[in-house]
Design a protein around this motif. Structure first.
Motif, PDB file in Angstrom:
ATOM      1  N   UNK A 142       0.870  -1.165   0.000  1.00  0.00           N
ATOM      2  CA  UNK A 142       0.000   0.000   0.000  1.00  0.00           C
ATOM      3  C   UNK A 142       0.911   1.218   0.000  1.00  0.00           C
ATOM      4  N   UNK A 143       0.536   2.252  -0.759  1.00  0.00           N
ATOM      5  CA  UNK A 143       1.400   3.417  -0.894  1.00  0.00           C
ATOM      6  C   UNK A 143       0.605   4.614  -1.393  1.00  0.00           C
ATOM      7  N   UNK A 144       1.276   5.748  -1.459  1.00  0.00           N
ATOM      8  CA  UNK A 144       0.695   6.965  -2.014  1.00  0.00           C
ATOM      9  C   UNK A 144       1.510   7.333  -3.250  1.00  0.00           C
ATOM     10  N   UNK A 145       0.801   7.557  -4.361  1.00  0.00           N
ATOM     11  CA  UNK A 145       1.435   7.980  -5.610  1.00  0.00           C
ATOM     12  C   UNK A 145       1.432   9.506  -5.638  1.00  0.00           C
ATOM     13  N   UNK A 146       2.620  10.094  -5.757  1.00  0.00           N
ATOM     14  CA  UNK A 146       2.778  11.543  -5.883  1.00  0.00           C
ATOM     15  C   UNK A 146       3.250  11.776  -7.308  1.00  0.00           C
ATOM     16  N   UNK A 147       2.368  12.332  -8.146  1.00  0.00           N
ATOM     17  CA  UNK A 147       2.708  12.371  -9.563  1.00  0.00           C
ATOM     18  C   UNK A 147       2.491  13.697 -10.241  1.00  0.00           C
ATOM     19  N   UNK A 148       3.053  13.765 -11.455  1.00  0.00           N
ATOM     20  CA  UNK A 148       2.854  14.879 -12.378  1.00  0.00           C
ATOM     21  C   UNK A 148       2.469  14.282 -13.727  1.00  0.00           C
ATOM     22  N   UNK A 149       1.410  14.804 -14.306  1.00  0.00           N
ATOM     23  CA  UNK A 149       0.883  14.347 -15.598  1.00  0.00           C
ATOM     24  C   UNK A 149       1.609  15.133 -16.686  1.00  0.00           C
ATOM     25  N   UNK A 150       2.526  14.473 -17.392  1.00  0.00           N
ATOM     26  CA  UNK A 150       3.442  15.143 -18.318  1.00  0.00           C
ATOM     27  C   UNK A 150       2.942  15.233 -19.751  1.00  0.00           C
TER      28      UNK A 150
END
Length: 133
Positions: free
Chosen positions: A78-86
């Motif tokens: 289980x985790x948290x995704x920290x993202x940027x939509x490129x």
């Protein structure tokens, strides 16, 4: 390498952008079950998916918690995704560098000391809301 260490190494490689290293943790006959998508079979299909994801998204996983059964043949994270939509992904909203924070989880099957199945789940509606805001 025990199961938890295997999964941790896989995610360490992911977070460092070492996609070639990720492949070393996978069974040759890996099955990749994509959230709300089909099943990609084999390392080549997994590699193609990673290449596409690298073009369209920049992601870092945080708060990773890894679970494994006693036999070591099944695991979850289980985790948290920290993202940027490129880059705009087909059928999804236009990419404009939007950022998102998304809880997610993955289930694994381990065979011959390698990851033989990767099944990832996240809330696509939540992601769409975040990148469309």
């Amino acid at each position: 390498m025990d199961t938890k260490a295997l999964i941790a190494a896989y995610y360490d490689a992911f977070n460092a952008g070492r996609t070639e290293e990720m492949l070393t943790y996978l069974h040759d006959e890996v099955e990749h079950h994509v959230n709300e998508g089909g099943i990609r079979r084999g390392k080549e299909k997994f590699c193609e998916f990673n290449a596409h994801m690298t073009e369209s998204y920049k992601e870092r996983l945080t708060d990773i918690v890894i679970f494994a059964n006693e036999a070591g043949d099944r695991a979850a994270a289980e985790f948290v995704v920290n993202g940027t939509y490129l880059q705009t992904d087909e059928g999804l909203p236009e990419a404009k560098g939007q950022t998102y924070v998304l809880p997610a989880g993955t289930f694994f099957t381990i065979r011959d000391g390698k990851i033989a199945r990767v099944t990832t789940y996240y809330n696509l509606a939540d992601w769409m809301r975040q990148v469309s805001a």
